[in-house]
Design a protein around this motif. Structure first.
Motif, PDB file in Angstrom:
ATOM      1  N   VAL A  50       0.915  -1.172  -0.032  1.00  0.00           N
ATOM      2  CA  VAL A  50       0.041  -0.057   0.170  1.00  0.00           C
ATOM      3  C   VAL A  50       1.071   1.270  -0.104  1.00  0.00           C
ATOM      4  O   VAL A  50       2.026   1.189   0.607  1.00  0.00           O
ATOM      5  CB  VAL A  50      -1.000  -0.226   1.355  1.00  0.00           C
ATOM      6  N   SER A  51       0.589   2.225  -0.660  1.00  0.00           N
ATOM      7  CA  SER A  51       1.486   3.559  -0.709  1.00  0.00           C
ATOM      8  C   SER A  51       0.332   4.654  -0.620  1.00  0.00           C
ATOM      9  O   SER A  51      -0.754   4.682  -0.920  1.00  0.00           O
ATOM     10  CB  SER A  51       2.159   3.507  -2.016  1.00  0.00           C
ATOM     11  N   LEU A  85      -4.645   6.771  -1.044  1.00  0.00           N
ATOM     12  CA  LEU A  85      -3.908   5.526  -0.722  1.00  0.00           C
ATOM     13  C   LEU A  85      -4.324   4.702  -2.315  1.00  0.00           C
ATOM     14  O   LEU A  85      -5.271   4.451  -2.607  1.00  0.00           O
ATOM     15  CB  LEU A  85      -4.782   5.035   0.436  1.00  0.00           C
ATOM     16  N   THR A  86      -3.343   3.818  -2.360  1.00  0.00           N
ATOM     17  CA  THR A  86      -3.329   2.952  -3.493  1.00  0.00           C
ATOM     18  C   THR A  86      -2.677   1.677  -3.103  1.00  0.00           C
ATOM     19  O   THR A  86      -1.765   1.935  -2.237  1.00  0.00           O
ATOM     20  CB  THR A  86      -2.736   3.521  -4.715  1.00  0.00           C
ATOM     21  N   THR A 134      -8.977  -0.428  -5.681  1.00  0.00           N
ATOM     22  CA  THR A 134      -7.754  -0.388  -5.115  1.00  0.00           C
ATOM     23  C   THR A 134      -7.103   0.994  -4.829  1.00  0.00           C
ATOM     24  O   THR A 134      -5.962   1.047  -4.611  1.00  0.00           O
ATOM     25  CB  THR A 134      -6.608  -1.167  -5.902  1.00  0.00           C
ATOM     26  N   SER A 135      -7.953   1.858  -4.435  1.00  0.00           N
ATOM     27  CA  SER A 135      -7.530   3.264  -3.793  1.00  0.00           C
ATOM     28  C   SER A 135      -8.919   3.849  -2.956  1.00  0.00           C
ATOM     29  O   SER A 135      -9.911   3.423  -3.240  1.00  0.00           O
ATOM     30  CB  SER A 135      -7.371   4.034  -5.106  1.00  0.00           C
ATOM     31  N   TYR A 176      -1.393   3.863   8.077  1.00  0.00           N
ATOM     32  CA  TYR A 176      -2.697   3.259   7.120  1.00  0.00           C
ATOM     33  C   TYR A 176      -2.433   2.115   7.065  1.00  0.00           C
ATOM     34  O   TYR A 176      -1.384   1.513   6.535  1.00  0.00           O
ATOM     35  CB  TYR A 176      -2.684   4.186   5.612  1.00  0.00           C
ATOM     36  N   THR A 177      -3.498   0.985   6.963  1.00  0.00           N
ATOM     37  CA  THR A 177      -3.540  -0.256   6.854  1.00  0.00           C
ATOM     38  C   THR A 177      -4.909  -0.487   5.981  1.00  0.00           C
ATOM     39  O   THR A 177      -5.936   0.199   5.805  1.00  0.00           O
ATOM     40  CB  THR A 177      -3.861  -1.092   8.094  1.00  0.00           C
ATOM     41  N   VAL A 178      -4.475  -1.512   5.241  1.00  0.00           N
ATOM     42  CA  VAL A 178      -5.726  -1.956   4.153  1.00  0.00           C
ATOM     43  C   VAL A 178      -5.862  -3.742   4.523  1.00  0.00           C
ATOM     44  O   VAL A 178      -5.038  -4.199   4.525  1.00  0.00           O
ATOM     45  CB  VAL A 178      -5.462  -1.798   2.680  1.00  0.00           C
ATOM     46  N   HIS A 179      -6.953  -3.879   4.792  1.00  0.00           N
ATOM     47  CA  HIS A 179      -7.469  -5.352   4.863  1.00  0.00           C
ATOM     48  C   HIS A 179      -8.274  -5.868   3.289  1.00  0.00           C
ATOM     49  O   HIS A 179      -8.977  -4.759   2.917  1.00  0.00           O
ATOM     50  CB  HIS A 179      -8.394  -5.819   5.951  1.00  0.00           C
TER      51      HIS A 179
END
Length: 109
Positions: free
Chosen positions: A16-17, A31-32, A63-64, A78-81
């Motif tokens: 993730v960036s 976020l992407t 995806t963003s 930032y976290t992505v599940h």
């Protein structure tokens, strides 16, 4: 025919960036991340949940996502599940640390 039951969590996005972006005249964090895949035999990834410092920022099927309420000069994690079609959530999220700059500059890791 054998009924196959999805019992496993999907994989997390592999990265993730974060970047700084101007939205509606205000600096925000964009976020992407990479598209995740479900475990073998799974039902497929349905959506993603993005968090800022552990609090849900939002859900999306893309995806963003944008963080429109970030405050300049503040460091955020930032976290992505990923979430599959039957509701299983990835065990380990993809994450990044980002500080929103006051102008065009930004700091990210």
């Amino acid at each position: 025919a054998t009924l196959q039951v999805d019992t496993q969590s999907p994989l997390s996005p592999s990265s993730v960036s974060a970047s700084q972006k101007k939205v509606q005249g205000k600096q925000s964090v964009q976020l992407t991340w990479t598209q995740a895949v479900d475990a073998t035999g799974g039902t497929g990834v349905d959506k993603y949940r993005a968090y800022r410092n552990g609090t849900l920022l939002g859900e999306t099927t893309s995806t963003s996502i944008a963080d429109l309420t970030a405050i300049a000069g503040t460091a955020y994690t930032y976290t992505v599940h990923s979430v599959d079609r039957v509701g299983h959530v990835s065990l380990t999220p993809a994450s990044t640390l980002f500080t929103l700059g006051t102008g065009g500059g930004s700091k990210g890791r």
